[in-house]
Design an enzyme around this catalytic site. Structure first.
Site, PDB file in Angstrom:
ATOM      1  N   ARG A 119       0.911  -1.283  -0.201  1.00  0.00           N
ATOM      2  CA  ARG A 119       0.462   0.375  -0.221  1.00  0.00           C
ATOM      3  C   ARG A 119       0.685   1.493  -0.066  1.00  0.00           C
ATOM      4  NH1 ARG A 119      -5.521  -1.339   3.996  1.00  0.00           N
ATOM      5  NH2 ARG A 119      -6.213  -3.476   2.486  1.00  0.00           N
ATOM      6  N   HIS A 132       1.483  -4.265   7.107  1.00  0.00           N
ATOM      7  CA  HIS A 132       2.326  -2.448   6.792  1.00  0.00           C
ATOM      8  C   HIS A 132       2.997  -2.012   7.821  1.00  0.00           C
ATOM      9  CE1 HIS A 132      -1.461  -0.773   5.255  1.00  0.00           C
ATOM     10  NE2 HIS A 132      -2.160  -1.085   6.777  1.00  0.00           N
ATOM     11  N   VAL A 175     -10.418  -7.708  10.085  1.00  0.00           N
ATOM     12  CA  VAL A 175     -10.343  -6.620   8.962  1.00  0.00           C
ATOM     13  C   VAL A 175     -10.163  -6.352   8.463  1.00  0.00           C
ATOM     14  CG1 VAL A 175     -12.829  -6.974   8.217  1.00  0.00           C
ATOM     15  CG2 VAL A 175     -11.747  -4.913   9.698  1.00  0.00           C
ATOM     16  N   CYS A 200      -4.782   2.389  13.681  1.00  0.00           N
ATOM     17  CA  CYS A 200      -5.995   2.615  12.202  1.00  0.00           C
ATOM     18  C   CYS A 200      -7.057   3.199  12.871  1.00  0.00           C
ATOM     19  CB  CYS A 200      -6.142   1.064  12.179  1.00  0.00           C
ATOM     20  SG  CYS A 200      -5.081   0.332  10.462  1.00  0.00           S
TER      21      CYS A 200
END
Length: 186
Positions: A46, A74, A169, A175
């Protein structure tokens, strides 16, 4: 919708907003680790090199180093800041390899807090004037061995957070928040 909503909030706080207009650039917040001294940017599915370059152009007063991310969504999937000079890092081979890269790229020596579970290394450090060092970390019922490591931080107010459902998820603690260092005008 999320981007526009966040933009409105930041504008209401009179914060400077820099927008990436290069269509080839990608930069996900989960790949950006700010230590207070410098930025480490995870190159992942990403986030790409061009996104890291734009971050470096935006924050010219800080060093920006890139770190390849393997076996994780990440960079912050296996590391985060657990204190002013303290990096929480997972125990996996990928996490330890990334830490070694970060240590080689930095002129500064950070303390490290190694936890058995990579996902538990994603924690949120807050320096709250009335409370001091506050650390939100994954709950003991989710990651008991990692929670024991966090409990050794005697100078932190520890707040365990259950995150099992969001983790399904690919959501982690970082986040769920945008931390803004701005004095309240209330």
């Amino acid at each position: 919708k999320q981007v526009e909503a966040m933009k409105r909030v930041l504008e209401s706080l009179n914060l400077n907003i820099v927008e990436m207009v290069d269509e080839n650039a990608t930069l996900d917040g989960g790949d950006v680790l700010f230590t207070g001294r410098e930025f480490f940017v995870g190159l992942s599915r990403r986030t790409n090199q061009r996104g890291a370059e734009i971050l470096a152009d935006t924050f010219k007063d800080y060093a920006v180093s890139t770190v390849p991310v393997h076996d994780s969504l990440h960079l912050k999937g296996f590391c985060s800041m657990a204190g002013p000079n303290l990096i929480a890092i997972g125990s996996s081979e990928a996490a330890q390899k990334a830490l070694k890269t970060m240590q080689q790229m930095s002129d500064h020596r950070y303390d490290k807090l190694t936890v058995p579970d990579d996902a538990a290394a994603n924690c949120m450090y807050l320096n709250i004037p009335s409370k001091g060092h506050v650390l939100l970390h994954r709950a003991p019922e989710e990651y008991p061995e990692s929670a024991k490591v966090f409990e050794k931080l005697k100078d932190h107010m520890l707040i365990p957070i259950a995150n099992t459902e969001l983790e399904k998820v690919d959501g982690s603690l970082t986040c769920c928040a945008v931390l803004i260092n701005k004095a309240s005008e209330l």
